[in-house]
Design an enzyme around this catalytic site. Structure first.
Site, short mmCIF file in Angstrom:
data_model
loop_
_atom_site.label_atom_id
_atom_site.label_comp_id
_atom_site.label_asym_id
_atom_site.label_seq_id
_atom_site.Cartn_x
_atom_site.Cartn_y
_atom_site.Cartn_z
CG ASN A 211 -0.23 -0.08 2.50
OD1 ASN A 211 0.49 0.84 2.86
ND2 ASN A 211 -0.38 -1.20 3.23
CG ASP A 280 -7.41 -5.30 6.48
OD1 ASP A 280 -6.92 -5.18 7.62
OD2 ASP A 280 -7.99 -4.37 5.89
CE LYS A 290 8.48 -12.93 -13.80
NZ LYS A 290 9.37 -12.45 -14.84
N PRO A 308 -3.61 -11.74 10.89
CG PRO A 308 -1.66 -12.13 12.11
CD PRO A 308 -2.26 -12.31 10.75
CG ASP A 309 -6.74 -6.22 14.22
OD1 ASP A 309 -5.83 -5.57 14.80
OD2 ASP A 309 -7.76 -5.70 13.76
CB ILE A 310 -0.70 -6.42 14.91
CG1 ILE A 310 -0.28 -7.26 13.70
CG2 ILE A 310 0.44 -6.32 15.91
CD1 ILE A 310 0.73 -6.58 12.78
CG PHE A 326 -2.09 6.01 13.66
CD1 PHE A 326 -1.52 5.96 14.93
CD2 PHE A 326 -1.93 7.16 12.91
CE1 PHE A 326 -0.80 7.03 15.42
CE2 PHE A 326 -1.20 8.24 13.38
CZ PHE A 326 -0.63 8.18 14.64
CE LYS A 340 -10.71 1.30 10.93
NZ LYS A 340 -9.94 1.61 9.72
CE LYS A 344 -8.50 -2.23 14.09
NZ LYS A 344 -7.61 -3.06 13.30
N1 CTP Z 1 -3.94 -2.96 12.40
C1 CTP Z 1 -3.19 -4.00 12.89
N2 CTP Z 1 -3.26 -5.23 12.29
C2 CTP Z 1 -4.03 -5.41 11.22
C3 CTP Z 1 -4.80 -4.35 10.69
C4 CTP Z 1 -4.71 -3.13 11.32
O1 CTP Z 1 -2.46 -3.82 13.88
N3 CTP Z 1 -4.08 -6.61 10.63
C5 CTP Z 1 -3.88 -1.68 13.11
C6 CTP Z 1 -3.26 -0.54 12.30
O2 CTP Z 1 -1.86 -0.45 12.53
C7 CTP Z 1 -4.01 0.66 12.84
C8 CTP Z 1 -5.38 0.12 13.17
O3 CTP Z 1 -5.22 -1.29 13.33
O4 CTP Z 1 -3.48 1.10 14.06
C9 CTP Z 1 -6.43 0.39 12.13
O5 CTP Z 1 -5.97 -0.09 10.88
P1 CTP Z 1 -6.94 -0.05 9.64
O6 CTP Z 1 -6.28 -0.73 8.47
O7 CTP Z 1 -7.46 1.33 9.44
O8 CTP Z 1 -8.14 -0.91 10.23
P2 CTP Z 1 -8.80 -2.21 9.81
O9 CTP Z 1 -9.10 -2.96 11.05
O10 CTP Z 1 -8.02 -2.94 8.78
O11 CTP Z 1 -10.17 -1.68 9.22
P3 CTP Z 1 -10.61 -1.34 7.70
O12 CTP Z 1 -9.51 -1.79 6.79
O13 CTP Z 1 -11.86 -2.08 7.53
O14 CTP Z 1 -10.82 0.13 7.68
#
Ligand code: CTP
Length: 418
Positions: A211, A280, A290, A308-310, A326, A340, A344
Site C-alpha cells: 500500500n 488485512d 514466478k 492477524p489483527d496485531i 491509527f 474503529k 479494536k
Molecule cells: N492494524 C493491525 N493489524 C491489522 C490491521 C490493522 O495492527 N491486521 C492496526 C493498524 O496499525 C491501525 C489500526 O489497526 O493502528 C487500524 O488499521 P486499519 O487498516 O485502518 O483498520 P482495519 O481494522 O483494517 O479496518 P478497515 O480496513 O476495515 O478500515
C-alpha cells in the site's frame, strides 16, 4: 524548530573533521539556534575563522587576549547567556585538557569557567590508535564522570587511511543528539513499541501486494518518543527511511512477520502505538516460483486469507500496554474513527484522512477516545508526532483521562466535539 532560542557556543579544535562542522553550523542555525563559534589555533589550520564567521553570522573568537570583547573577558562573557558548549571536533589533546581542567587557551578556559547551567558536549574525532590509547580512554571516562556528554565517536574509514573507532559523528547525527538532549522528557524511562510503514504480501517471488504508506508518520513518532525519554522499539515494514537515531528497529515484510515480531517483544512494553498500514489479507495461494503468462490460458486467480489483527491482539493481552491505534480513512473519518476505536477496544485512536497524506510531510490528526474527539490542527508530521507523544505522556500520567479534560494549550487546539 528543534533548537529554537538555544544559544550554543560551538568550539572547534584541531582535526580534519573541522570541515564537517561547517555543515553542523548550518544545521544548528537552521534548527533555530544562535551559534557562537570559538576556535583553537590548531582548528584554524583546518578551516578558517572567516568561513565559520560567514556560516554562523557572528564574530569568531580564537585568542583569549582578544581586545574586541569588553574588559578582555571573553572567557567569561561568551558563556554567561549560553545554554551549551559543543566541542566539535574534540581532539585527543582537547579531551585531555577537559579531563584535567586545563586553561591554556580561550576555548579550554571557557569550558572551565562555564556556569553550571551551561551543558558541555564533546564530539571526539581522532585516529583509531589515539582513541584506543589508555590515556585517552581514561580521559573519556573522567570527562563523563564530570558530567560532560560525549557524542560518539563512531567507527569507520578515517582521513589518515586507517579504519576503526574515532570518526566524528556526522553533522546530522550530532544535531539529532543535541535536539534529543534539549527535549523535555515526559516519557522518561518508558518502554514504547511502535509499528510503522506498509506490509508487503507476496504473490510470487517477484510480485506482491502493498500500500502507499511511506512510514513517515510512524518514524516521526518513534523519533519524538525517543526525544521524550522513552526506550523505543520500531517494527517496520519496507520503507525508504533510515532508522531514527537511538531507536531499535526490527525490519519485517509481511503482516504475519509484523505480528510475530510485535508479539516477541511486547512483554514489558508500557505503550503500543500501531501506526503501520497492515494488509488485512495475504495471498493464500502464493506461488513459490514466478508466475508465467500462459498465452490463451486464463489469468491467475488469487485466493486470500485473513491476516492477524496485531493491534486488537495486543489490546486483548492480559497485561496489555496502553494501546494507541491509527486509522487512515478515505471518507467519514469521524464515524469510522470512533467505530474503529471501539472495535479494536483501545483507549485512544488517531485518525487522518488518507490516502492524500501518504508520503507527504504534513498531516492532520483527529484523536478519538471514550468521550469524543479532538482535532490537532494540520502541521508538519514531526511536530504532530511530538504533540501526540506529549498527549500520550499526559494520559499515562493521569491514568487516561477523557479528551474533554485535557487542558487546552496556550495556542489553539482545533475543534473540540464531545
Ligand atoms: N492494524 C493491525 N493489524 C491489522 C490491521 C490493522 O495492527 N491486521 C492496526 C493498524 O496499525 C491501525 C489500526 O489497526 O493502528 C487500524 O488499521 P486499519 O487498516 O485502518 O483498520 P482495519 O481494522 O483494517 O479496518 P478497515 O480496513 O476495515 O478500515
Amino acid at each position: 524548530m528543534d533548537l529554537a532560542g538555544k544559544k550554543i557556543v560551538l568550539g572547534l579544535t584541531g582535526g580534519v573533521a573541522c570541515y564537517k562542522v561547517a555543515e553542523l553550523t548550518r544545521l544548528m542555525t537552521g534548527a533555530g539556534a544562535t551559534v557562537q563559534v570559538v576556535m583553537t589555533e590548531a582548528a584554524t589550520q583546518f578551516i578558517t575563522p572567516v568561513t565559520m564567521q560567514a556560516l554562523s553570522g557572528r564574530t569568531v573568537y580564537v585568542n583569549q587576549w582578544d581586545s574586541r570583547v569588553a574588559n578582555n573577558m571573553a572567557h567569561i562573557d561568551l558563556t554567561r547567556d549560553a545554554d551549551a558548549i559543543v566541542i566539535a571536533p574534540c581532539s585527543t589533546d582537547f579531551l585531555s585538557k577537559l579531563a584535567h581542567g586545563a586553561c591554556d587557551d580561550l576555548l579550554s578556559t571557557l569550558c572551565v569557567a562555564r556556569p553550571s547551567h551551561v551543558r558541555l558536549f564533546a564530539a571526539p574525532a581522532m585516529n583509531v590508535e589515539m582513541w584506543q590509547n589508555p590515556a585517552t580512554q581514561r580521559n573519556a571516562r573522567q570527562v563523563e564522570q564530570d558530567g560532560i556528554a560525549l557524542l560518539g565517536p563512531a567507527a569507520g574509514a578515517q582521513a589518515c587511511g586507517e579504519t576503526g573507532m574515532g570518526r566524528m559523528l556526522e553533522p546530522a547525527e550530532l544535531l539529532e543528539e543535541l535536539v534529543c538532549a534539549f527535549a523535555d522528557k515526559p516519557l522518561a524511562g518508558k518502554k514504547i513499541l511502535i509499528t510503522a510503514g506498509p506490509t508487503f504480501e507476496p504473490i510470487d517471488p517477484v510480485r506482491g501486494i502493498t500500500n502507499l504508506s511511506s512510514g513517515k508518520m510512524g518514524y516521526a513518532i518513534a523519533r519524538a518518543a525517543r526525544h521524550a525519554g522513552a526506550t523505543v522499539t520500531l517494527v517496520s515494514g519496507p520503507v525508504a527511511l533510515p532508522a531514527p537515531a537511538g531507536v531499535h528497529r526490527i525490519n519485517v515484510q509481511t503482516a504475519q512477520q509484523m505480528h510475530d515480531a510485535v508479539m516477541s517483544v511486547v512483554k514489558g512494553q508500557e505503550v503500543f502505538i500501531a501506526v503501520a498500514a497492515v494488509a488485512d489479507w495475504r495471498v493464500a495461494n502464493a506461488s513459490t516460483q514466478k508466475l508465467k503468462k500462459q498465452h490463451g490460458r486464463s489469468v491467475p486467480q488469487l485466493e486470500f486469507e485473513q491476516n492477524p489483527d496485531i493491534l486488537a491482539t495486543v489490546a486483548a493481552l492480559p497485561e496489555a500496554p496502553y494501546c494507541v491505534g491509527f486509522a487512515a480513512e478515505s471518507e467519514n473519518l469521524i464515524m469510522h474513527g470512533q467505530a474503529k476505536r471501539e472495535r479494536k477496544a483501545v483507549p485512544l485512536l488517531v485518525g487522518n484522512l488518507g490516502p492524500q497524506t501518504f508520503g507527504q510531510d504534513t498531516n492532520e490528526l483527529v484523536l478519538f477516545d471514550a468521550s469524543g474527539h479532538v482535532t490537532l490542527p494540520a502541521g508538519d508530521k514531526q511536530a504532530l508526532a511530538q504533540e501526540l507523544i506529549v498527549e500520550i505522556g499526559r494520559r499515562l500520567a493521569a491514568a487516561a483521562p477523557a479528551v474533554a479534560s485535557i487542558p487546552k494549550p496556550a495556542k489553539e487546539h482545533g475543534k473540540r466535539t464531545a
